[in-house]
Design a protein around this motif. Structure first.
Motif, short mmCIF file in Angstrom:
data_model
loop_
_atom_site.label_atom_id
_atom_site.label_comp_id
_atom_site.label_asym_id
_atom_site.label_seq_id
_atom_site.Cartn_x
_atom_site.Cartn_y
_atom_site.Cartn_z
N LEU A 1 9.60 2.31 2.58
CA LEU A 1 9.52 3.20 1.42
C LEU A 1 10.49 2.76 0.33
O LEU A 1 10.17 2.82 -0.87
N LYS A 2 11.66 2.31 0.74
CA LYS A 2 12.64 1.81 -0.23
C LYS A 2 12.09 0.59 -0.96
O LYS A 2 12.27 0.46 -2.17
N SER A 3 11.39 -0.27 -0.24
CA SER A 3 10.81 -1.45 -0.88
C SER A 3 9.70 -1.06 -1.87
O SER A 3 9.53 -1.70 -2.91
N LEU A 4 8.95 0.01 -1.56
CA LEU A 4 7.91 0.47 -2.48
C LEU A 4 8.54 1.01 -3.76
O LEU A 4 8.00 0.82 -4.86
N THR B 1 9.90 -3.32 -10.22
CA THR B 1 9.61 -4.76 -10.34
C THR B 1 8.29 -5.00 -11.05
O THR B 1 8.16 -5.95 -11.83
N HIS B 2 7.29 -4.14 -10.81
CA HIS B 2 5.96 -4.35 -11.38
C HIS B 2 5.66 -3.42 -12.55
O HIS B 2 4.50 -3.29 -12.95
N ALA B 3 6.70 -2.79 -13.10
CA ALA B 3 6.54 -2.00 -14.32
C ALA B 3 6.27 -2.94 -15.49
O ALA B 3 6.66 -4.12 -15.48
N PHE B 4 5.61 -2.43 -16.51
CA PHE B 4 5.32 -3.22 -17.70
C PHE B 4 6.50 -3.15 -18.67
O PHE B 4 6.41 -2.63 -19.78
N LEU B 5 7.63 -3.66 -18.23
CA LEU B 5 8.86 -3.69 -19.01
C LEU B 5 9.26 -5.12 -19.29
O LEU B 5 8.92 -6.04 -18.53
N GLY B 6 10.03 -5.32 -20.36
CA GLY B 6 10.61 -6.63 -20.60
C GLY B 6 11.61 -6.97 -19.52
O GLY B 6 12.12 -6.08 -18.82
#
Length: 513
Positions: free
Chosen positions: A456-459, A465-470
């Protein structure tokens, strides 16, 4: 001789276990927290309380209007003097030119919502309205035979309370809705969210769509939109989004010493496209969304197609839509797509076996919403390998798949994705309609699918990590998440005795989750 061999083997095993325990104790608070989590599996209230406190990173798949609980819509409808049509429990705007003594018109079945929820039967009406605007206590009827129909039918019923057809009223209501959701995320230990919102509506959208005329070739359709003022529309909408952000900050007092809960939650927008519209309208929305991401990349970070994937237009035009997305977004506009939100029986088998693959390989989606029907895809294992290679992330909404598709427990493919090494995040989809929060999705992942604390911590880390951020923004959010987890794990470990610490280390030496 045999005794020496057994003694040597025992010594080696003891040394291996000791070495494992020493290695694990290097992050002792995490070990203790993971062990505590395992102890709570059989105690549902304690497990829920644990998961509510646990940092959850981000909610990457949330529709703003569907995230709001019906209670808030009713409050706003009463405040705005809106009307209630009792026949289908739809909230309606006041008709233009209505008389003062008949603010909702002459039809006796349409009454001021403030009157409907007050008086001797007010609570009964209020409760029935909550049920109509959400999945609360849903039971199939001949009129609404499935959770799927109830779920998608709610949006039209509360649309007037979101601002309706008036764009300025919609922007003001959006600010209130987002401020509410940021407070909820703050209480739920969520630090980042990407809200799916409609950013092109009304006459402006219709006029742009009409400019396409009879063109059917994507380059010509785009040229027609550009000639009709696409760039100017995008510039104006980018300015309005900037004003929206200021309104949200003002509601939360984020620029003052009195800043309210929610100010610390980072958020961005995903421009959503109604996939069940006429072809020219879908193309216009997609082109506008892609251009808006390029014009305002620090606030609008991607696009997504919304609306039931199983509806007639979506099924008919699916492959064409995927080609349009690939053409209009290129490699610089992040794309997240609802794909595979289907199941056997909901649509014919030929509509089940290509949606996720086309979203990944043709439209270039970086994230897939739901992906429930992956088991029906042609060459599923080949598709999973390709998703793993590309880093395509699946936004899993366990409650949504349950109430809309009836897919739950071992039928759900979350374990298939995890075993294949495909990145997975947990999401709410429409928390208000489903009557949930993100902690509930973590609870279901633990309770129904056996996921342990470290998984769950990795999720939660995947969600940042996979957010659409710079990259710089993402790094800061990851550092913030790591600090939150360190604080959380220290707080859990602090409440344990030294005996429990030793037991936790021993358990951690053999725990594989």
């Amino acid at each position: 001789m045999r005794r020496r061999i057994w003694a040597a083997l025992f010594l080696l095993a003891a040394l291996a276990l000791a070495w494992r325990m020493v290695a694990i104790s290097g992050n002792l608070p995490e070990v203790v927290t993971a062990a505590r989590f395992e102890e709570l599996r059989a105690d549902s209230p304690q497990l829920r309380a644990f998961l509510r406190r646990m940092p959850k990173g981000a909610d990457l798949h949330t529709h703003l209007s569907g995230a709001v609980y019906a209670e808030r819509f009713i409050t706003w409808a009463v405040r705005d003097g809106l009307c209630l049509r009792r026949a289908d429990w739809a909230i309606l705007p006041r008709p233009n030119g209505a008389a003062a003594d008949q603010p909702c018109g002459a039809d006796p079945a349409v009454v001021p919502i403030a009157d409907a929820v007050s008086g001797p039967r007010g609570q009964t009406t209020y409760d029935l309205l909550l049920d109509a605007l959400s999945m609360r206590w849903f039971l199939p009827t001949p009129a609404i035979p499935s959770g799927h129909d109830q779920f998608f039918g709610t949006f039209g019923k509360f649309n007037a309370a979101t601002g309706g057809s008036d764009w300025q009223a919609t922007l003001a209501r959006m600010a209130e809705m987002i401020a509410d959701q940021l407070r909820q995320y703050d209480a739920d230990a969520v630090q980042y969210a990407e809200f799916m919102v409609t950013l092109l509506e009304g006459d402006e959208r219709r006029q742009l769509s009409q400019a396409i005329g009879t063109e059917t070739e994507p380059a010509a359709m785009l040229a027609a939109l550009q000639s009709a003022g696409l760039a100017q529309s995008v510039t104006g909408r980018a300015q309005q989004v900037a004003e929206l952000v200021k309104q949200i900050d003002a509601l939360l007092d984020c620029g003052s010493e009195r800043r309210k809960p929610g100010c610390g939650v980072t958020y961005r927008f995903i421009a959503q496209v109604n996939r069940n519209s006429a072809p020219a309208d879908v193309f216009t929305q997609t082109a506008h969304a892609a251009a808006l991401v390029r014009a305002a990349p620090h606030s609008v970070v991607g696009l997504n197609y919304v609306g039931p994937e199983d509806y007639r237009i979506s099924l008919r035009d699916y492959r064409m839509h995927m080609k349009w997305i690939g053409f209009l977004t290129g490699s610089d506009v992040p794309v997240a797509l609802h794909a595979g939100e289907l199941w056997l029986g909901l649509v014919p088998p030929p509509d089940l076996d290509f949606h996720i693959r086309e979203a990944v390989e043709v439209a270039g989606a970086r994230r897939i919403g739901h992906g429930t029907a992956v088991g029906f895809e042609r060459d599923m294992n080949g598709l999973l390998a390709e998703m793993r290679r590309r880093g395509v992330t699946v936004e899993i909404a366990l409650t949504s798949s349950d109430v809309i598709l009836g897919v739950r427990g071992t039928e759900h493919p979350i374990t298939t994705y995890l075993n294949a090494g495909v990145p997975v995040v947990l999401a709410t989809d429409d928390a208000g309609v489903s009557r949930i929060d993100l902690s509930n999705e973590y609870y279901r992942a633990a309770h129904e699918h056996g996921l342990g604390y470290r998984k769950l911590k990795s999720l939660a880390h995947n969600a940042i990590t996979h957010a659409f951020l710079g990259e710089d923004e993402k790094r800061r959010e990851l550092e913030k998440l790591d600090r939150s987890f360190a604080d959380f794990e220290r707080s859990v470990a602090h409440g344990e005795t030294w005996v429990e610490w030793v037991q936790a280390v021993a358990l951690g030496a053999v725990l594989t989750r």
